[in-house]
Design an enzyme around this catalytic site. Structure first.
Site, mmCIF file in Angstrom:
data_model
loop_
_atom_site.group_PDB
_atom_site.id
_atom_site.type_symbol
_atom_site.label_atom_id
_atom_site.label_comp_id
_atom_site.label_asym_id
_atom_site.label_seq_id
_atom_site.Cartn_x
_atom_site.Cartn_y
_atom_site.Cartn_z
ATOM 1 N N GLU A 126 10.594 15.744 15.712
ATOM 2 C CA GLU A 126 11.149 15.797 14.355
ATOM 3 C C GLU A 126 10.416 16.858 13.525
ATOM 4 O O GLU A 126 9.203 16.785 13.348
ATOM 5 C CB GLU A 126 10.968 14.405 13.733
ATOM 6 C CG GLU A 126 11.769 14.151 12.493
ATOM 7 C CD GLU A 126 11.528 12.728 11.948
ATOM 8 O OE1 GLU A 126 10.490 12.111 12.281
ATOM 9 O OE2 GLU A 126 12.373 12.253 11.181
ATOM 10 N N CYS B 170 13.778 10.533 6.916
ATOM 11 C CA CYS B 170 13.808 10.119 8.324
ATOM 12 C C CYS B 170 15.231 10.129 8.876
ATOM 13 O O CYS B 170 15.422 10.054 10.078
ATOM 14 C CB CYS B 170 13.148 8.759 8.494
ATOM 15 S SG CYS B 170 13.734 7.583 7.300
ATOM 16 N N LYS C 157 0.837 -1.202 0.000
ATOM 17 C CA LYS C 157 0.000 0.000 0.000
ATOM 18 C C LYS C 157 0.872 1.252 0.000
ATOM 19 O O LYS C 157 1.462 1.616 1.003
ATOM 20 C CB LYS C 157 -0.882 0.055 1.259
ATOM 21 C CG LYS C 157 -1.903 1.175 1.174
ATOM 22 C CD LYS C 157 -2.404 1.640 2.513
ATOM 23 C CE LYS C 157 -1.599 2.760 3.095
ATOM 24 N NZ LYS C 157 -1.571 3.997 2.312
ATOM 25 N N GLU D 211 10.270 0.758 10.198
ATOM 26 C CA GLU D 211 11.257 1.819 9.990
ATOM 27 C C GLU D 211 10.519 3.116 10.257
ATOM 28 O O GLU D 211 9.725 3.580 9.434
ATOM 29 C CB GLU D 211 11.794 1.719 8.552
ATOM 30 C CG GLU D 211 13.174 2.295 8.416
ATOM 31 C CD GLU D 211 13.126 3.755 8.012
ATOM 32 O OE1 GLU D 211 13.111 4.600 8.930
ATOM 33 O OE2 GLU D 211 13.081 4.027 6.818
HETATM 34 P P1 ADP Z 1 3.952 10.192 7.432
HETATM 35 O O1 ADP Z 1 3.889 11.084 8.624
HETATM 36 O O2 ADP Z 1 5.309 9.930 6.904
HETATM 37 O O3 ADP Z 1 2.927 10.476 6.400
HETATM 38 P P2 ADP Z 1 2.331 7.968 8.231
HETATM 39 O O4 ADP Z 1 2.728 6.974 9.241
HETATM 40 O O5 ADP Z 1 1.132 8.807 8.507
HETATM 41 O O6 ADP Z 1 3.640 8.800 8.032
HETATM 42 O O7 ADP Z 1 2.112 7.321 6.815
HETATM 43 C C1 ADP Z 1 2.928 6.292 6.302
HETATM 44 C C2 ADP Z 1 2.063 5.283 5.605
HETATM 45 O O8 ADP Z 1 1.177 4.718 6.562
HETATM 46 C C3 ADP Z 1 1.172 5.860 4.517
HETATM 47 O O9 ADP Z 1 1.087 4.917 3.467
HETATM 48 C C4 ADP Z 1 -0.158 6.002 5.206
HETATM 49 O O10 ADP Z 1 -1.254 5.957 4.320
HETATM 50 C C5 ADP Z 1 -0.146 4.786 6.098
HETATM 51 N N1 ADP Z 1 -1.060 4.831 7.250
HETATM 52 C C6 ADP Z 1 -1.484 5.898 7.949
HETATM 53 N N2 ADP Z 1 -2.320 5.515 8.937
HETATM 54 C C7 ADP Z 1 -2.415 4.164 8.866
HETATM 55 C C8 ADP Z 1 -3.133 3.156 9.603
HETATM 56 N N3 ADP Z 1 -3.913 3.466 10.638
HETATM 57 N N4 ADP Z 1 -2.983 1.859 9.221
HETATM 58 C C9 ADP Z 1 -2.190 1.538 8.187
HETATM 59 N N5 ADP Z 1 -1.506 2.428 7.463
HETATM 60 C C10 ADP Z 1 -1.608 3.725 7.789
#
Ligand code: ADP
Length: 485
Positions: free
Chosen positions: A388, A291, A182, A257
């Site tokens: 961060e 990161c 995804k 990560e």
């Molecule tokens: P960033 O702050 O780098 O956007 P996120 O952790 O929000 O980091 O997003 C990283 C990935 O995790 C993206 O693909 C986002 O769609 C996905 N994501 C965000 N929330 C969830 C969740 N509850 N379950 C699974 N994937 C998620």
């Protein structure tokens, strides 16, 4: 540029499930924007649990045949895939810049390191060895074999939408796993392109599946399904913790990560010019949105002002502009929320006594462009010391002793990357040994390479990507005892 990219052979606005490109069940879509202009590039399917479950089932069906192929077979397909990426690096880089914003040269670098990961894992696929253990019994022989874990769920972020998937897909496919991935909703196209690349390389249907849309629903479907045996995630610590918790219910393996809060230590005995160059690379790459980007500079008090001045001069010289502008080194931030965070950190640092040397405001280009910023005279009470920023803000904090610098650098729940500049060999070993981080660059501001293990300790995560350790996370060990001999 938008129209050119929409007609690229790698451009898809569909899910890939069992070899078929399909819309979301509901037909719903999410818009995707160019962060440099705010213009809509296209859409991605807004899928959820049911589509993800079908993708998992397809991956599970494809798994036995894929795992049964010889390593040499899988390696050959991955070599072809890597060659195809290299041959189409310009088209893939343009798509990446359009949806992510980074300068075209950086985007090309990301595509090429993506190819390098796939190439690396193609080579490593042939070196998955077992073990023969000297038996304590005369009538038995003991072996260890290594087997692919099964279906892997992979979730990736927007800051490296191409290469983060390369690390995960390359390793998973080399090991013999199948994947449901995804990509981020902000940058889906560089992720969906992997489906096209996999098809072109001749990787069978169902081995690589791609879903986009409702992130929590897709995450839940992946962590709840018994056939998914491993979750690999790159993103925020908040979501990483949530996915770890969810995956724990089914005792799935996880690689995480997560966030960093990288310190950059500059000692008075450092080569100042090299330290400044390292600082620019470690801070301003991808406009501070990596990161492993430095978040806190600790500079020995006697050289603090000299270092600050030089860094500010270099920061000021960085050309800000759309990733497609010739010579631009700083693209836009990914969205308004990212910009708001930088603004909050700058305001906090200035309120708490920091000295602004350059930048400190939105760029005249408007949108989500922000001026590369340097603030001197920072201290531990500032928000940036703990949280961060993920943007082009450098705050310099003076220190007096080595022990003080190390202790400040370690005073965080994160532990991904750290940087040290010194010409004293003993200090280099002492300090790098004392830093509680998964990766340390000594006199080196750009440490990422496919041949070295990338990953963190503490709340920055677990598991390592790249290097000859990178396959371990995708392999289960099996112990075999042959008796009656
Ligand atoms: P960033 O702050 O780098 O956007 P996120 O952790 O929000 O980091 O997003 C990283 C990935 O995790 C993206 O693909 C986002 O769609 C996905 N994501 C965000 N929330 C969830 C969740 N509850 N379950 C699974 N994937 C998620």
């Amino acid at each position: 540029m938008r129209d050119q990219i929409r007609t690229s052979p790698f451009f898809r606005e569909a899910l890939l499930i069992d070899g078929a490109w399909t819309p979301a069940d509901s037909g719903a879509t999410l818009p995707v924007h160019d962060p440099a202009t705010g213009e809509e590039i296209g859409t991605s399917p807004h899928a959820g649990g049911p589509e993800t479950t079908r993708a998992i089932e397809a991956a599970q069906r494809a798994f036995p045949a894929w795992a049964a192929r010889t390593a040499a077979d899988r390696a050959a397909l991955l070599q072809a895939l890597a060659a195809d990426i290299r041959a189409n690096a310009d088209a893939l880089a343009a798509m990446l810049t359009l949806e992510q914003g980074k300068p075209l040269a950086e985007a090309k670098g990301e595509i090429m390191i993506g190819a390098a990961y796939v190439q690396w894992f193609a080579e490593e696929a042939r070196r998955v060895r077992g073990d023969v253990i000297p038996s304590p019994w005369a009538d038995r022989k003991l072996f260890v074999t290594r087997e692919p874990v099964g279906v892997v769920g992979a979730i990736t972020p927007w800051n490296f939408p191409f290469s983060m998937l390369a690390r995960k897909l390359g390793a998973a496919l080399a090991a013999g796993c199948t994947v449901v991935a995804k990509p981020s909703e902000f940058t889906p196209y560089s992720g969906l392109a992997w489906g096209v690349l996999a098809e072109r390389a001749g990787i069978p249907a169902g081995v690589v599946n791609l879903v986009t849309g409702d992130a929590p629903a897709i995450g839940k479907a992946l962590t709840d399904h018994p056939d998914v045996r491993k979750i690999t995630f790159t993103g925020s610590t908040r979501v990483g913790k949530l996915l770890s918790e969810q995956a724990a219910k089914g005792v799935k393996r996880v690689s995480m990560e997560l966030g960093g809060n990288a310190p950059f230590l500059v000692f008075a005995d450092a080569d100042l010019d090299k330290a400044v160059e390292g600082a620019v690379a470690a801070k301003y790459r991808n406009s501070g949105q990596t990161c492993v980007c430095t978040n806190r500079f600790y500079v020995e008090a006697s050289i603090h002002d000299a270092f600050a001045e030089r860094l500010a001069a270099r920061a000021k010289s960085l050309v800000v502009g759309s990733g497609f502008t010739e010579g631009a080194l700083q693209g836009p931030l990914i969205n308004e929320a990212a910009l708001a965070k930088v603004e909050a950190h700058v305001a906090d640092a200035l309120e708490k006594g920091g000295r602004l040397l350059t930048g400190g405001r939105r760029h005249a280009l408007g949108g989500t462009f922000y001026e590369p910023t340097v603030i001197a005279g920072g201290h531990a009470g500032m928000t940036v010391a703990r949280d961060e920023t993920f943007g082009p803000l450098a705050v310099l904090i003076p220190f007096d002793t080595e022990a003080e610098a190390v202790s400040a650098a370690n005073a965080t729940e994160y532990g991904l990357a750290a940087y040290v500049y010194t010409r004293d060999l003993a200090r280099a070993f002492r300090v790098s040994g004392a830093l509680k981080y998964g990766m340390v660059g000594v006199n080196d501001g750009v440490i990422t390479t496919e041949v070295a293990p990338f990953g963190g300790v503490k709340e920055s995560g677990m598991g390592r990507e790249g290097s000859h350790y990178g396959l371990d996370d995708y392999l289960d060990m099996k112990y075999l005892s042959i008796g009656g001999l």
